[in-house]
Design a protein around this motif. Structure first.
Motif, mmCIF file in Angstrom:
data_model
loop_
_atom_site.group_PDB
_atom_site.id
_atom_site.type_symbol
_atom_site.label_atom_id
_atom_site.label_comp_id
_atom_site.label_asym_id
_atom_site.label_seq_id
_atom_site.Cartn_x
_atom_site.Cartn_y
_atom_site.Cartn_z
ATOM 1 N N SER A 34 23.168 44.762 57.330
ATOM 2 C CA SER A 34 24.526 44.242 57.894
ATOM 3 C C SER A 34 25.464 45.279 58.209
ATOM 4 N N LYS A 35 25.814 45.112 59.430
ATOM 5 C CA LYS A 35 26.879 46.212 59.806
ATOM 6 C C LYS A 35 28.392 45.978 59.542
ATOM 7 N N GLU A 36 28.502 44.751 58.756
ATOM 8 C CA GLU A 36 29.794 44.408 58.390
ATOM 9 C C GLU A 36 30.389 45.250 57.323
ATOM 10 N N LEU A 37 31.686 45.737 57.308
ATOM 11 C CA LEU A 37 32.238 46.312 56.171
ATOM 12 C C LEU A 37 32.865 45.447 55.512
ATOM 13 N N ILE A 38 32.586 45.693 54.114
ATOM 14 C CA ILE A 38 33.312 44.771 53.219
ATOM 15 C C ILE A 38 34.260 45.559 52.303
ATOM 16 N N SER A 39 35.463 45.214 52.568
ATOM 17 C CA SER A 39 36.363 46.191 51.811
ATOM 18 C C SER A 39 36.982 45.660 50.510
ATOM 19 N N PRO A 40 37.120 46.224 49.370
ATOM 20 C CA PRO A 40 37.423 45.446 48.335
ATOM 21 C C PRO A 40 38.775 44.825 48.283
ATOM 22 N N ILE A 41 38.922 43.862 47.692
ATOM 23 C CA ILE A 41 40.257 43.376 47.583
ATOM 24 C C ILE A 41 40.964 43.838 46.596
ATOM 25 N N LEU A 42 42.392 44.318 47.081
ATOM 26 C CA LEU A 42 43.396 44.708 46.231
ATOM 27 C C LEU A 42 44.403 43.696 45.985
ATOM 28 N N PRO A 43 44.880 43.229 44.756
ATOM 29 C CA PRO A 43 45.642 42.277 44.810
ATOM 30 C C PRO A 43 47.061 42.741 44.741
ATOM 31 N N ASP A 44 48.019 41.993 45.631
ATOM 32 C CA ASP A 44 49.301 42.252 45.826
ATOM 33 C C ASP A 44 50.326 41.940 44.508
ATOM 34 N N LEU A 45 49.734 40.989 43.713
ATOM 35 C CA LEU A 45 50.516 40.609 42.634
ATOM 36 C C LEU A 45 49.594 40.544 41.731
ATOM 37 N N THR A 46 50.110 40.509 40.309
ATOM 38 C CA THR A 46 49.280 40.261 39.010
ATOM 39 C C THR A 46 50.179 39.173 38.376
ATOM 40 N N ILE A 47 49.763 37.962 37.661
ATOM 41 C CA ILE A 47 50.257 37.228 37.156
ATOM 42 C C ILE A 47 49.216 37.163 35.666
ATOM 43 N N ASP A 48 49.761 37.520 34.667
ATOM 44 C CA ASP A 48 49.191 37.569 33.469
ATOM 45 C C ASP A 48 49.975 36.815 32.168
ATOM 46 N N CYS A 49 49.210 36.649 31.015
ATOM 47 C CA CYS A 49 49.686 35.908 30.043
ATOM 48 C C CYS A 49 49.787 36.843 28.749
ATOM 49 N N GLU A 50 51.033 36.891 28.207
ATOM 50 C CA GLU A 50 51.114 37.662 26.845
ATOM 51 C C GLU A 50 51.905 36.846 25.842
ATOM 52 N N ASN A 51 51.197 36.662 24.868
ATOM 53 C CA ASN A 51 52.162 35.859 23.839
ATOM 54 C C ASN A 51 52.625 34.639 24.301
ATOM 55 N N ASP A 52 51.957 33.751 25.054
ATOM 56 C CA ASP A 52 52.209 32.406 25.848
ATOM 57 C C ASP A 52 53.353 32.709 26.821
ATOM 58 N N THR A 53 53.738 34.021 27.265
ATOM 59 C CA THR A 53 54.544 34.160 28.440
ATOM 60 C C THR A 53 53.863 34.674 29.349
ATOM 61 N N VAL A 54 54.131 33.997 30.803
ATOM 62 C CA VAL A 54 53.651 34.167 31.895
ATOM 63 C C VAL A 54 54.400 35.332 32.709
#
Length: 196
Positions: A34-54
């Motif tokens: 395949s000649k198609e270049l696949i670039s990795p996805i770099l997330p623009d945002l992170t939504i995470d949970c810590e101690n039931d807090t988003v």
């Protein structure tokens, strides 16, 4: 030495294997198909949970640090500098400041949208079986007091890293349907039920 000890062979044998076999291996197997270049996805945002807090965080690592060069600012105070040159420098400094302001505004808008999503879709982020609630870009725009097209541009081709994987920001926006019990269900939830 570790390889030599584990394989119980000589250093010359290892060197020969590297030269004859390993050096000829392709770093990207199957890339030739395949000649198609696949670039990795770099997330623009992170939504995470810590101690039931988003927690919402804009990933600014991939945004270059931009600032105006002090040398050019000092040149504006130079009385020997021709007026045309000063005007040119002023124009470029204004353009740079406009760019810096827009980059900051982009990050701010993304963070505000992410915070709204974190509250609206809290069940999805905090529970493995949480479903995406129906949500339109118009609802977000009205809540954040920005134009709907601003929301559309802000989420276009952007990704968010979540406890449930890296997802397109657009995937959190869907139409709703009313179930037999009168409950609003997102189109995404219906699709997943049909797939199951």
């Amino acid at each position: 030495p570790i390889i030599q000890k584990k394989l119980a062979c000589s250093f010359d044998q290892i060197e020969l294997a590297i030269k004859n076999d390993i050096s000829k291996l392709d770093f990207s197997p199957a890339a030739q198909y395949s000649k198609e270049l696949i670039s990795p996805i770099l997330p623009d945002l992170t939504i995470d949970c810590e101690n039931d807090t988003v927690i919402v965080k804009v990933n600014e690592e991939q945004i270059p640090q931009i600032r105006t060069n002090r040398r050019y600012l000092k040149m504006l105070n130079d009385e020997n500098l021709p007026k045309e040159t000063k005007d040119f420098i002023k124009q470029k400094i204004l353009s740079a400041r406009w760019l810096i302001k827009n980059i900051f505004q982009r990050s701010d808008t993304l963070e505000r949208i992410g915070t709204f999503l974190a509250k609206k879709q809290e069940a999805f982020f905090t529970s493995t079986d949480g479903k995406i609630e129906p949500l339109t870009m118009r609802e977000v725009a009205e809540a954040l007091e920005i134009h709907e097209s601003t929301v559309a541009r802000a989420v276009s081709h952007k990704y968010v890293a979540t406890p449930r994987g890296t997802l397109p920001l657009r995937s959190f926006f869907s139409a709703s349907y009313i179930s037999d019990e009168g409950q609003e269900v997102s189109a995404d939830t219906v699709r997943k039920l049909l797939k199951t």
